[in-house]
Write a protein that holds these residues in place. Structure first.
Motif, PDB file in Angstrom:
ATOM      1  N   PHE A 254       0.756  -1.251   0.054  1.00 55.33           N
ATOM      2  CA  PHE A 254       0.021   0.050  -0.131  1.00 55.33           C
ATOM      3  C   PHE A 254       0.988   1.267   0.068  1.00 55.33           C
ATOM      4  CE2 PHE A 254      -3.154  -2.680   2.101  1.00 55.33           C
ATOM      5  CZ  PHE A 254      -3.979  -3.088   1.123  1.00 55.33           C
ATOM      6  N   LEU A 255       0.612   2.007  -0.580  1.00 54.53           N
ATOM      7  CA  LEU A 255       1.141   3.439  -0.865  1.00 54.53           C
ATOM      8  C   LEU A 255       0.052   4.642  -0.288  1.00 54.53           C
ATOM      9  CD1 LEU A 255       3.446   5.151  -1.804  1.00 54.53           C
ATOM     10  CD2 LEU A 255       2.325   5.282  -4.008  1.00 54.53           C
ATOM     11  N   TYR A 256       0.362   5.337   0.670  1.00 57.38           N
ATOM     12  CA  TYR A 256      -0.645   6.319   1.315  1.00 57.38           C
ATOM     13  C   TYR A 256       0.098   7.712   0.831  1.00 57.38           C
ATOM     14  CZ  TYR A 256      -1.795   2.309   4.024  1.00 57.38           C
ATOM     15  OH  TYR A 256      -2.313   1.086   4.214  1.00 57.38           O
ATOM     16  N   LEU A 257      -0.792   8.606   0.360  1.00 59.53           N
ATOM     17  CA  LEU A 257      -0.457   9.958  -0.277  1.00 59.53           C
ATOM     18  C   LEU A 257      -1.415  10.863   0.356  1.00 59.53           C
ATOM     19  CD1 LEU A 257       0.471   8.662  -3.848  1.00 59.53           C
ATOM     20  CD2 LEU A 257       2.293   9.481  -1.958  1.00 59.53           C
ATOM     21  N   LYS A 258      -0.881  11.969   0.940  1.00 59.64           N
ATOM     22  CA  LYS A 258      -1.729  13.134   1.369  1.00 59.64           C
ATOM     23  C   LYS A 258      -2.110  13.911   0.221  1.00 59.64           C
ATOM     24  CE  LYS A 258      -1.406  16.482   5.580  1.00 59.64           C
ATOM     25  NZ  LYS A 258      -0.646  16.930   6.289  1.00 59.64           N
ATOM     26  N   ASN A 259      -3.634  14.302   0.632  1.00 60.47           N
ATOM     27  CA  ASN A 259      -4.201  15.211  -0.415  1.00 60.47           C
ATOM     28  C   ASN A 259      -3.614  16.589  -0.441  1.00 60.47           C
ATOM     29  OD1 ASN A 259      -5.993  15.747  -2.609  1.00 60.47           O
ATOM     30  ND2 ASN A 259      -7.567  16.546  -0.980  1.00 60.47           N
TER      31      ASN A 259
END
Length: 123
Positions: free
Chosen positions: A114-119
């Motif tokens: 999983f890759l988590y990216l902030k908006n």
């Protein structure tokens, strides 16, 4: 703490023979603080939300460049009902949907994790 970082200067409006960045000998640091041969400039960071609706996985990967922690490990986030097969949306409980604090989860196509990216986009 002193921090140094690379800056991409806008060269589109620079006169021929001039430097695109503040420099003591060329443009007197564009009114910045001159210390010896170096310019010291004040900076500000502006952060804005990138998406205001559900993006595609490709849009998340192309547009978001600030990583985030796994929101399932923090009680401040909840899974939004607005998601797709490729994109999960986690919103901060105290914020609205698609705020700067919103975190998108996509699968990293290189390692399957999983890759988590902030908006958020910083200018």
């Amino acid at each position: 703490t002193v921090s140094f970082f690379s800056v991409h200067w806008d060269k589109s409006n620079v006169a021929a023979g001039k430097l695109a960045y503040p420099h003591a000998s060329d443009n007197l640091c564009n009114e910045g603080d001159i210390r010896g041969d170096f310019c010291f400039c004040s900076t500000t960071v502006q952060e804005d939300a990138v998406f205001d609706g559900l993006p595609t996985k490709a849009e998340v990967i192309d547009e978001l460049h600030i990583g985030a922690f796994d929101p399932t490990e923090n009680g401040d986030y909840t899974l939004s009902g607005d998601q797709s097969d490729d994109v999960k949306v986690y919103i901060m409980i105290t914020e609205g949907a698609y705020a700067k604090e919103t975190i998108f989860q996509v699968v990293n196509e290189y390692n399957g994790e999983f890759l988590y990216l902030k908006n958020v986009r910083s200018n």
